[in-house]
Write an enzyme that holds these catalytic residues in place. Structure first.
Site, PDB file in Angstrom:
ATOM      1  N   HIS A   1     -25.827 -31.717 -40.419  1.00 58.14           N
ATOM      2  CA  HIS A   1     -26.292 -30.496 -40.821  1.00 58.14           C
ATOM      3  C   HIS A   1     -25.002 -29.647 -41.544  1.00 58.14           C
ATOM      4  CE1 HIS A   1     -29.364 -31.764 -37.829  1.00 58.14           C
ATOM      5  NE2 HIS A   1     -29.956 -31.635 -39.000  1.00 58.14           N
TER       6      HIS A   1
ATOM      7  N   ASP B   1     -33.288 -37.510 -46.005  1.00 57.54           N
ATOM      8  CA  ASP B   1     -33.250 -36.524 -44.977  1.00 57.54           C
ATOM      9  C   ASP B   1     -33.416 -35.048 -45.789  1.00 57.54           C
ATOM     10  OD1 ASP B   1     -33.163 -35.093 -42.793  1.00 57.54           O
ATOM     11  OD2 ASP B   1     -31.362 -35.963 -41.776  1.00 57.54           O
TER      12      ASP B   1
END
Length: 453
Positions: A281, A354
Site C-alpha cells: 500500500h 489489487d
C-alpha cells in the site's frame, strides 16, 4: 487488498489495503441513451465525443451480425454482442461509491464522479462492479446494506445492460468490512491452526450465505498467500499459515464453501505476497524467490484454488525479478499474469488487479498507463482506479489507437459476464437481512473458535 480509510486517512497499521483517492467528474451520453464516462478530450469537444469512431462502428456492426446467432448463445455471449465499445470498457472497472443509500447524496461522489448519489454513479459510468466499504459509509445496518445493494442493481438495470457485481472484502479476522453486522468468525490463521479443512469450508460457507442475504455476490477472499516472513506487515494472520502443504487444502476448501453459498470467491495475491517486509500500500515489495522456489512455496495454494474452480485470482503489487526481470509489479507483468497464471497454471477465470490506488503499482507509471499495462499483462477486472474517468479514457484511447485490440477487451468482458451468469446475477437477487447470525452460523463460529485455541 482493497483499502481501509477512516475520515479519509489511511490506517496503515491495520494491515489492509489502500483505497480510492479520488476520481474526477466526467460523463457523456452513449449511443443507447444512458450515460457513460467520457475522456478529457471528449469533454473538450462534445461533437467529437458523439461521433462513432471506426472501432465503435466496427463494434456495432459486429454486434448486429452476432445478434442472428444470439438465440444459440448464453446470456454472457448475447450480452457481449449487444455492447458497444464504451459499454465494454466500463465493464472492466470495479469502483467505490460513497454513502449508505443508493439515492442518498454524498460530497465524495460529487467530487470524484460529478454526481451525488451511488445510484447516479452506477447510471453514469455503468461499471462492471462496485465494492462496498465501511469507511465509504456503505455499512451501518443489515437492512440498510440490503437496500443499498438492491438500489445499486436497479440503477445498473436502467439501460437493460449487464448486471452489476457487488463485492466486499470480508476475509473475517482483522479484515472484516461487515464486522458489526455478520456472524463473528475466525480469521484464516485461526482456521489454519485447527488443521481441519472442513473448518475453512464451513466458515466460507457461512460467510457466503450472509453475504448473499445482503445482496453481495463476490467476496475478495480467501487469502492464498503462504506467510513465511514473520515481519510481513500486510499479510500475517490473514494467511492460513506458513506451510504450503497445509495452506493449499485450506484455500481449496474455502473456495468450495463460498461456492456452496453461491458466492464468487477470489484467491489473492498472485503470485504470492507472503514473503514481504514492505507493505504494497505504501511501497513496492521485492521478493527474490527463484522460479523453483515459487513453484514449491507460493504456487500450490493458487493451483489448488484453480482446481476447485475459483472465480477470480487477484494480482499482487509485488516485484519478483526471478519470475520477470523487467522490474514491473506482477499486476503489470505479462510473464506473470499470462505466462504463469494463464498458461502454466491453466486459470481461465477472471484476473483482478489489487486496488490500483496503492503505492506499489503507482510508483513506476502514471495512473493512465497503469490500467493499460494491466490489461496488456492479462488483467480483466480493474479494481479501484484512483481516477475513474482518467482510467476509462486511457483504455478507450488504447483501443482506438490499436495498442489494445478490441478482441482483447472482448476476452475480458466475456470472462466477467460469464462469472456474473454463473453466479446468478442475470436473474433476481433476493435479500434477507434477518438471516444473519442464525443459530446454525453461530454454532459453526463457536466450534471453530474453540478448536483454534
Amino acid at each position: 487488498m482493497p483499502g481501509l480509510r477512516q475520515g479519509g486517512v489511511m490506517l496503515a497499521a491495520l494491515l489492509v489495503a489502500g483505497c480510492s483517492s479520488g476520481t474526477g467528474a466526467a460523463g457523456a451520453q452513449a449511443s443507447r441513451g444512458a450515460a457513460t464516462p467520457v475522456s478529457a478530450s471528449a469533454a473538450a469537444s462534445s461533437a467529437s465525443s458523439t461521433a462513432a469512431t471506426p472501432a465503435e462502428s466496427s463494434s456495432a456492426a459486429s454486434s448486429s451480425e452476432a445478434s442472428a446467432e444470439g438465440a444459440s448463445k448464453g446470456l454472457a455471449e448475447r450480452t457481449l454482442a449487444s455492447m458497444n465499445l464504451r459499454d465494454k470498457v466500463a465493464q472492466l472497472f470495479t469502483v467505490v461509491v460513497w454513502g449508505a443509500k443508493a439515492g442518498g447524496p454524498s460530497k465524495e461522489n460529487q467530487a470524484r464522479y460529478g454526481v451525488a448519489t451511488p445510484a447516479e454513479v452506477v447510471e453514469k459510468f455503468r461499471p462492471g462492479g462496485v465494492i462496498l466499504f465501511d469507511w465509504a459509509g456503505n455499512v451501518s445496518g443489515a437492512g440498510q446494506v440490503a437496500a443499498l445493494t438492491t438500489g445499486l442493481r436497479e440503477a445498473a438495470r436502467e439501460d437493460g445492460g449487464a448486471p452489476l457485481m457487488i463485492g466486499v472484502d470480508q476475509e473475517n479476522g482483522i479484515v472484516s468490512r461487515l464486522r458489526a453486522l455478520v456472524t463473528k468468525l475466525p480469521g484464516a490463521a485461526q482456521i489454519g491452526a485447527t488443521g481441519q479443512t472442513a473448518n475453512a469450508r464451513d466458515v466460507a460457507r457461512v460467510t457466503g450465505e450472509e453475504l448473499r442475504a445482503l445482496g453481495i455476490s463476490l467476496d475478495f477472499a480467501p487469502v492464498a498467500d503462504v506467510n513465511v516472513n514473520p515481519r510481513n506487515p500486510v499479510i500475517g494472520p490473514r494467511a492460513y499459515g506458513s506451510d504450503p502443504k497445509k495452506v493449499a487444502p485450506m484455500v481449496g476448501a474455502a473456495v468450495d464453501g463460498f461456492h456452496a453459498a453461491k458466492v464468487a470467491s477470489v484467491a489473492k495475491h498472485f503470485p504470492g505476497h507472503g514473503d514481504t517486509s514492505v507493505d504494497s500500500h505504501t511501497g513496492l515489495p521485492v521478493i527474490k524467490h527463484s522460479m523453483s522456489k515459487w513453484r514449491t512455496l507460493d504456487a500450490p495454494p493458487f493451483r489448488t484454488a484453480i482446481a476447485h474452480g475459483v472465480d477470480v485470482v487477484m494480482s499482487a503489487h509485488v516485484v519478483m525479478p526471478q519470475l520477470d526481470p523487467s522490474g514491473d509489479p506482477a499486476t503489470l507483468s505479462h510473464r506473470i499474469l499470462t505466462g504463469l497464471l494463464r498458461d502454466e497454471l491453466g486459470f481461465g477465470g477472471v484476473i483482478s488487479t489489487d486496488a490500483l490506488d496503492m503505492a506499489g503499482v503507482r510508483k513506476k507509471y502514471g495512473d493512465s498507463e497503469v490500467v493499460v499495462r494491466a490489461v496488456l499483462a492479462g488483467a480483466d477486472m480493474l479494481l479501484m482506479p484512483p481516477n475513474l474517468p482518467k482510467a476509462y479514457d486511457a483504455i478507450l484511447k488504447a483501443v482506438r489507437s490499436g495498442r489494445i485490440s478490441e478482441s482483447r477487451i472482448d476476452e475480458s468482458v466475456l470472462r466477467i459476464l460469464r462469472l456474473k451468469e454463473r453466479r446468478g446475477l442475470f436473474g433476481p437477487i433476493r435479500t434477507d437481512p434477518g438471516a444473519l447470525r442464525s443459530p446454525e452460523h453461530l454454532k459453526v463460529a463457536a466450534r471453530v473458535f474453540a478448536q483454534s485455541r
